[in-house]
Design a protein around this motif. Structure first.
Motif, PDB file in Angstrom:
ATOM      1  N   VAL A  81       2.654   1.734   1.345  1.00 45.42           N
ATOM      2  CA  VAL A  81       2.341   1.521   2.760  1.00 45.42           C
ATOM      3  C   VAL A  81       2.534   0.039   3.068  1.00 45.42           C
ATOM      4  O   VAL A  81       2.501  -0.808   2.179  1.00 45.42           O
ATOM      5  CB  VAL A  81       0.890   1.929   3.105  1.00 45.42           C
ATOM      6  CG1 VAL A  81       0.687   3.424   2.880  1.00 45.42           C
ATOM      7  CG2 VAL A  81      -0.113   1.124   2.278  1.00 45.42           C
ATOM      8  N   ASN A  82       2.722  -0.274   4.330  1.00 48.71           N
ATOM      9  CA  ASN A  82       2.854  -1.667   4.744  1.00 48.71           C
ATOM     10  C   ASN A  82       1.502  -2.375   4.683  1.00 48.71           C
ATOM     11  O   ASN A  82       0.459  -1.781   4.974  1.00 48.71           O
ATOM     12  CB  ASN A  82       3.414  -1.759   6.154  1.00 48.71           C
ATOM     13  CG  ASN A  82       4.871  -1.352   6.223  1.00 48.71           C
ATOM     14  OD1 ASN A  82       5.643  -1.606   5.291  1.00 48.71           O
ATOM     15  ND2 ASN A  82       5.253  -0.723   7.320  1.00 48.71           N
ATOM     16  N   TYR A  83       1.538  -3.629   4.311  1.00 48.10           N
ATOM     17  CA  TYR A  83       0.310  -4.419   4.258  1.00 48.10           C
ATOM     18  C   TYR A  83      -0.160  -4.747   5.669  1.00 48.10           C
ATOM     19  O   TYR A  83       0.621  -5.163   6.526  1.00 48.10           O
ATOM     20  CB  TYR A  83       0.547  -5.709   3.475  1.00 48.10           C
ATOM     21  CG  TYR A  83      -0.606  -6.678   3.548  1.00 48.10           C
ATOM     22  CD1 TYR A  83      -1.775  -6.433   2.843  1.00 48.10           C
ATOM     23  CD2 TYR A  83      -0.521  -7.831   4.336  1.00 48.10           C
ATOM     24  CE1 TYR A  83      -2.843  -7.309   2.914  1.00 48.10           C
ATOM     25  CE2 TYR A  83      -1.585  -8.719   4.407  1.00 48.10           C
ATOM     26  CZ  TYR A  83      -2.746  -8.453   3.699  1.00 48.10           C
ATOM     27  OH  TYR A  83      -3.797  -9.318   3.773  1.00 48.10           O
ATOM     28  N   ASP A  84      -1.448  -4.567   5.900  1.00 48.13           N
ATOM     29  CA  ASP A  84      -2.074  -4.877   7.185  1.00 48.13           C
ATOM     30  C   ASP A  84      -3.314  -5.712   6.898  1.00 48.13           C
ATOM     31  O   ASP A  84      -4.278  -5.223   6.303  1.00 48.13           O
ATOM     32  CB  ASP A  84      -2.455  -3.590   7.919  1.00 48.13           C
ATOM     33  CG  ASP A  84      -3.049  -3.843   9.299  1.00 48.13           C
ATOM     34  OD1 ASP A  84      -3.412  -4.999   9.591  1.00 48.13           O
ATOM     35  OD2 ASP A  84      -3.166  -2.881  10.081  1.00 48.13           O
ATOM     36  N   SER A  85      -3.312  -6.970   7.296  1.00 45.13           N
ATOM     37  CA  SER A  85      -4.418  -7.873   6.986  1.00 45.13           C
ATOM     38  C   SER A  85      -5.741  -7.426   7.605  1.00 45.13           C
ATOM     39  O   SER A  85      -6.813  -7.844   7.150  1.00 45.13           O
ATOM     40  CB  SER A  85      -4.087  -9.295   7.456  1.00 45.13           C
ATOM     41  OG  SER A  85      -3.876  -9.319   8.861  1.00 45.13           O
ATOM     42  N   LYS A  86      -5.672  -6.567   8.634  1.00 51.50           N
ATOM     43  CA  LYS A  86      -6.899  -6.069   9.254  1.00 51.50           C
ATOM     44  C   LYS A  86      -7.535  -4.950   8.440  1.00 51.50           C
ATOM     45  O   LYS A  86      -8.716  -4.644   8.609  1.00 51.50           O
ATOM     46  CB  LYS A  86      -6.606  -5.560  10.662  1.00 51.50           C
ATOM     47  CG  LYS A  86      -6.115  -6.645  11.619  1.00 51.50           C
ATOM     48  CD  LYS A  86      -5.792  -6.057  12.990  1.00 51.50           C
ATOM     49  CE  LYS A  86      -5.281  -7.138  13.937  1.00 51.50           C
ATOM     50  NZ  LYS A  86      -4.913  -6.571  15.268  1.00 51.50           N
ATOM     51  N   VAL A  87      -6.732  -4.367   7.553  1.00 50.89           N
ATOM     52  CA  VAL A  87      -7.202  -3.221   6.772  1.00 50.89           C
ATOM     53  C   VAL A  87      -7.287  -3.552   5.279  1.00 50.89           C
ATOM     54  O   VAL A  87      -8.227  -3.134   4.596  1.00 50.89           O
ATOM     55  CB  VAL A  87      -6.263  -2.011   6.966  1.00 50.89           C
ATOM     56  CG1 VAL A  87      -6.702  -0.832   6.113  1.00 50.89           C
ATOM     57  CG2 VAL A  87      -6.188  -1.627   8.435  1.00 50.89           C
ATOM     58  N   HIS A  88      -6.316  -4.318   4.788  1.00 49.90           N
ATOM     59  CA  HIS A  88      -6.192  -4.568   3.353  1.00 49.90           C
ATOM     60  C   HIS A  88      -6.586  -6.001   2.998  1.00 49.90           C
ATOM     61  O   HIS A  88      -6.485  -6.895   3.836  1.00 49.90           O
ATOM     62  CB  HIS A  88      -4.758  -4.299   2.901  1.00 49.90           C
ATOM     63  CG  HIS A  88      -4.241  -2.970   3.298  1.00 49.90           C
ATOM     64  ND1 HIS A  88      -3.146  -2.795   4.122  1.00 49.90           N
ATOM     65  CD2 HIS A  88      -4.673  -1.709   2.998  1.00 49.90           C
ATOM     66  CE1 HIS A  88      -2.916  -1.511   4.310  1.00 49.90           C
ATOM     67  NE2 HIS A  88      -3.830  -0.834   3.641  1.00 49.90           N
TER      68      HIS A  88
END
Length: 201
Positions: A81-88
């Motif tokens: 999955v793509n990295y998302d700073s708000k989630v990961h």
């Protein structure tokens, strides 16, 4: 400095872990070799290795985490999955690579020696390099460790640290040229490591 600081991109750290209790984590030559192979698999995608020392009951690593873009690419490769700073949390992802190294090594070690349970301490300690002098200190500390523990008489004699690779011209997974540059040159690195080590009585 907290021993549980996060591992951030593009930063140099000293990582350290010790066997649980009085056990050894390296009993024979193949153990050291296998741990290094596992390091290449689990750590190199997210960090460069400057130096290491593998001692029968613990290890020291001096590493520089890769730049954020490279770690984000590895996150996508591993997680799908793509990295998302708000989630990961990217620092957790980097630390999990260290955990995967230790877990993978422990599983194989337990099979070979017919043991069960954890082999390493629960948390790998880490110290951040805040200046150039810290990096020099970390590398020298790793290479003097075998002398400190009475396993050898001088730096360069222990088979299971990075000093021989850093002074040779043989192929290596270490960032040898970068280490030489940090010291100023290969010759300066050798000179700095030739200084007398005086251990407390």
């Amino acid at each position: 400095m907290s021993k549980y600081i996060p591992l951030l991109p593009d930063t140099v750290y000293h990582l350290y872990n010790h066997a649980n209790g009085s056990e050894k984590v390296f009993r024979e030559h193949d153990n050291y070799r296998f741990f290094l192979e596992k390091m290449k698999v689990h750590l190199l995608p997210v960090m460069d290795v400057y130096a290491y020392s593998l001692i029968p009951n613990h290890f020291h690593l001096v590493v520089k985490t890769k730049e954020e873009a490279a770690i984000v690419d590895e996150f996508k490769n591993k997680k799908g999955v793509n990295y998302d700073s708000k989630v990961h949390d990217l620092s957790d992802f980097i630390m999990h690579r260290v955990g995967n190294l230790l877990n993978s090594y422990t599983k194989s070690y337990n099979m070979v020696y017919r043991r069960m349970g954890s082999l390493f301490m629960a948390n790998t300690k880490r110290t951040i390099a805040e200046r150039l002098e810290d990096i020099l200190t970390f590398i020298f500390y790793a290479h003097k460790n075998a002398v400190h523990h009475g396993l050898t008489g001088k730096i360069g004699e222990w088979k299971y640290d990075s000093y021989p690779d850093l002074t040779s011209t043989d192929p290596t997974f270490l960032k040898r040229d970068e280490v030489h540059a940090i010291f100023g040159s290969r010759e300066q690195m050798i000179y700095e490591h030739s200084k007398l080590i005086i251990e407390p009585k």
